[in-house]
Design an enzyme around this catalytic site. Structure first.
Site, PDB file in Angstrom:
ATOM      1  N   ASP A  68       0.792  -1.236   0.000  1.00  0.00           N
ATOM      2  CA  ASP A  68       0.000   0.000   0.000  1.00  0.00           C
ATOM      3  C   ASP A  68       0.826   1.290   0.000  1.00  0.00           C
ATOM      4  O   ASP A  68       1.791   1.412   0.768  1.00  0.00           O
ATOM      5  CB  ASP A  68      -0.877   0.081   1.249  1.00  0.00           C
ATOM      6  CG  ASP A  68      -1.547  -1.217   1.603  1.00  0.00           C
ATOM      7  OD1 ASP A  68      -1.463  -2.170   0.828  1.00  0.00           O
ATOM      8  OD2 ASP A  68      -2.146  -1.267   2.684  1.00  0.00           O
TER       9      ASP A  68
HETATM   10  N1  DQQ Z   1      -2.183  -3.766   3.870  1.00  0.00           N
HETATM   11  C1  DQQ Z   1      -3.617  -3.898   3.870  1.00  0.00           C
HETATM   12  C2  DQQ Z   1      -4.022  -3.017   4.999  1.00  0.00           C
HETATM   13  C3  DQQ Z   1      -2.955  -3.229   5.989  1.00  0.00           C
HETATM   14  C4  DQQ Z   1      -1.727  -3.345   5.161  1.00  0.00           C
HETATM   15  C5  DQQ Z   1      -4.228  -3.540   2.551  1.00  0.00           C
HETATM   16  C6  DQQ Z   1      -0.724  -4.330   5.668  1.00  0.00           C
HETATM   17  O1  DQQ Z   1      -5.296  -3.336   5.504  1.00  0.00           O
HETATM   18  O2  DQQ Z   1      -2.862  -2.168   6.914  1.00  0.00           O
HETATM   19  O3  DQQ Z   1      -3.471  -4.006   1.473  1.00  0.00           O
HETATM   20  O4  DQQ Z   1       0.419  -4.350   4.868  1.00  0.00           O
END
Ligand code: DQQ
Length: 587
Positions: A68
């Site tokens: 992300d």
């Molecule tokens: N990636 C998810 C989120 C979390 C993060 C979404 C963990 O919900 O916080 O891709 O790497």
């Protein structure tokens, strides 16, 4: 022109299409990367990462896993991008906040990770979060800390971090004060409580939302604070929706109903509408609604023109997840960042030593209908345009192709307008398709009626990353249907199925509908091609699809780019501008 599609290369029945739709819950379309696989967290560090699929102008770290985008912001002359990063390998795990800065959102300087697990309140991971610029130009980050590995995927709390030195425009050091966590779950769902948004201010309070769920209900919890330290949960969720699953990475922001400028997240006013976006953990796509912010109840209410559910509008109908927007105070625009996961296998990722890219940042604004968003690659990308090829008034008959030569087709920006004389030959929309799952309707039809099934008005578009004998190619195309009653429906597809001879990859035929008035008998397409990604914008950004592809023959100088038509209506390339895109300085 050569003949093309004389035979159908593959045929998909409705049944296989339905099966593949169901399969997204089990196949690699859905990467359950939060699963705890300790031994996979660390992979051999590959010093010389395999370059063939690395992108030339998309953001990625030098090596290892990235997911992300986090806390994008502008501060003292620099754009900052943080990102979920595994410093120890090319698979998800050991999550820290990678950090890079840029003057133009295109060329990036890498910095040391900004936030890493070190305290009891984030010992097992520093997960996604957002930045808020407090009065006096003081950035603060709120992120999810994992305090215990149990229950899986971890016990989640929200923490804040502040710059150690506000006069450092690089914001290299961040302090995580000991009064963290500032928000703890007060329900049982301690492992589904994450990804705080940028905060906004009204009625004497800062407000932010945290993504969550209760059984299959997606929930965006609202928290309020006067001082940014002590936060209280609002009685009612800010927004909630049943039968949808966990809402990861929610985003909430105002959008002007007048013009294309973006708005600061705290903006209120009569000409303001709101966007609520959630990343759907169960299906791995980002959907949004347009709606109203009810200030009295402090809740978000989607307009009745916005479908609030799996069949809702998506930022992007392809490889795109966990996106986040921010307001750029310099160019007064709202910018969207989204992560494109790999479609290659885990072992291929480990072998190549990296995984994940960020798509080109996009400016977002409200379509004049007020019912959907428009997205367009930020104008700074144009600074990388090199050699140019232009075409005007090229006609392509059924089964024909036209090769675009003279540019670097594996690193390119293609902008093309197609015209046609009549809509009469548009093929009939099959009423049986109403039985297909509505959230994947366009995708399913793209699978059933791909480029090789001859049509009336379309399929026409691009064959990107094509090998010399078309053993491999990624078609990006339109197909126009006529519905009972005479209305037309425009389908837009980006089909990875024939993209690679490698059988291991996830090769979906992505699709979305384009809500467009066809009276002018024109359709436009812009595609950004970058080795293993093709980002395509239909009709000025009304519908966007990004595909990750891994050709084995159509690489570097062996790749070709064609325009094609496989419908009985002649298609004219009214105008094509295509540029080689130079390699950016990225990390
Ligand atoms: N990636 C998810 C989120 C979390 C993060 C979404 C963990 O919900 O916080 O891709 O790497």
């Amino acid at each position: 022109m050569m003949r093309f599609f004389d035979t159908c290369l593959w045929s998909l029945t409705l049944l296989t299409c339905l099966l593949s739709t169901l399969n997204i819950f089990h196949g690699r379309g859905v990467m359950a990367f939060h699963d705890i696989h300790h031994k996979l967290y660390e992979t051999n560090s590959v010093e010389n990462v395999k370059q063939v699929y690395r992108t030339g102008y998309h953001f990625q770290p030098k090596k290892n896993w990235m997911n992300d985008p986090n806390a994008p912001m502008y501060y003292k002359g620099f754009y900052h991008l943080f990102y979920q990063y595994n410093p120890k390998g090319a698979v998800w795990g050991n999550i820290v906040w990678g950090h890079s800065v840029s003057k133009d959102l295109i060329n990036w300087i890498p910095l040391e990770p900004a936030i890493v697990p070190s305290k009891p309140f984030d010992r097992y991971g520093c997960w996604s979060g957002s930045a808020t610029i407090l009065p006096g130009d003081k950035p603060v980050i709120v992120y999810t800390g994992i305090i215990n590995e149990k229950p899986e995927p971890g016990h989640q709390v929200q923490n804040y971090a502040i710059p150690a030195n506000y006069s450092d425009p690089y914001l290299q050091k961040w302090i995580k004060p000991d009064n963290n966590p500032i928000i703890k779950p007060i329900h049982e769902n301690v492992s589904s409580f994450r990804d705080p948004t940028t905060a906004w201010f009204n009625n004497g309070h800062w407000k932010l939302i945290v993504g969550s769920k209760s059984d299959l209900r997606g929930i965006a919890y609202l928290y309020r604070s006067r001082d940014f330290i002590k936060w209280t949960k609002a009685k009612h969720p800010f927004h909630t929706k049943n039968d949808i699953g966990m809402w990861e990475c929610p985003d909430f922001y105002p959008i002007s109903s007048q013009g294309t400028n973006g708005l600061d997240t705290s903006t209120l006013g009569n000409d303001v509408k709101y966007v609520f976006k959630a990343s759907l953990d169960l299906t791995r796509f980002d959907y949004y609604t347009i709606g109203r912010y009810n200030l009295v109840k402090d809740i978000y209410v989607p307009d009745n023109t916005s479908v609030d559910g799996w069949a809702g509008l998506r930022y992007d109908y392809g490889n795109f997840y966990a996106s986040k927007t921010f307001f750029d105070p310099i160019k007064k625009r709202r910018i969207l960042w989204g992560w494109a996961n790999e479609s290659s296998t885990r072992s291929e990722d480990i072998a190549k030593g990296w995984s994940g890219i960020q798509l080109i940042p996009r400016k977002v604004w409200l379509d004049h209908s007020g019912h959907s968003l428009l997205q367009w690659p930020i104008m700074e990308l144009e600074s990388l345009r090199g050699q140019k090829k232009q075409l005007n008034n090229v006609k392509i008959k059924k089964g024909g192709t036209f090769e675009v030569k003279g540019i670097n087709v594996v690193q390119a920006d293609i902008d093309v307008t197609f015209t046609f004389l009549s809509l009469d030959k548009a093929e009939l929309y099959d009423e049986k398709w109403k039985d297909l799952p509505s959230e994947n309707l366009a995708k399913s039809i793209c699978g059933i009626r791909g480029t090789t099934v001859q049509g009336g008005l379309g399929p026409f578009g691009l064959l990107a990353l094509a090998s010399s004998k078309l053993e491999e190619y990624t078609p990006v195309f339109f197909r126009v249907f006529k519905k009972a009653g005479g209305k037309h429906k425009v389908l837009f597809c980006s089909d990875a199925t024939p993209s690679s001879l490698n059988k291991n990859e996830y090769k979906p035929s992505f699709g979305g509908f384009v809500d467009v008035d066809l009276r002018e008998k024109k359709l436009s397409l812009r595609s950004l091609i970058d080795h293993s990604v093709i980002e395509s914008f239909a009709e000025g950004g009304k519908t966007v699809i990004s595909s990750r592809v891994y050709p084995t023959l159509a690489i570097n100088e062996n790749a070709h780019l064609h325009l094609f038509n496989n419908g009985s209506e002649i298609i004219t390339i009214e105008r094509l501008n295509a540029w080689s895109i130079k390699t950016a300085h990225i990390n």
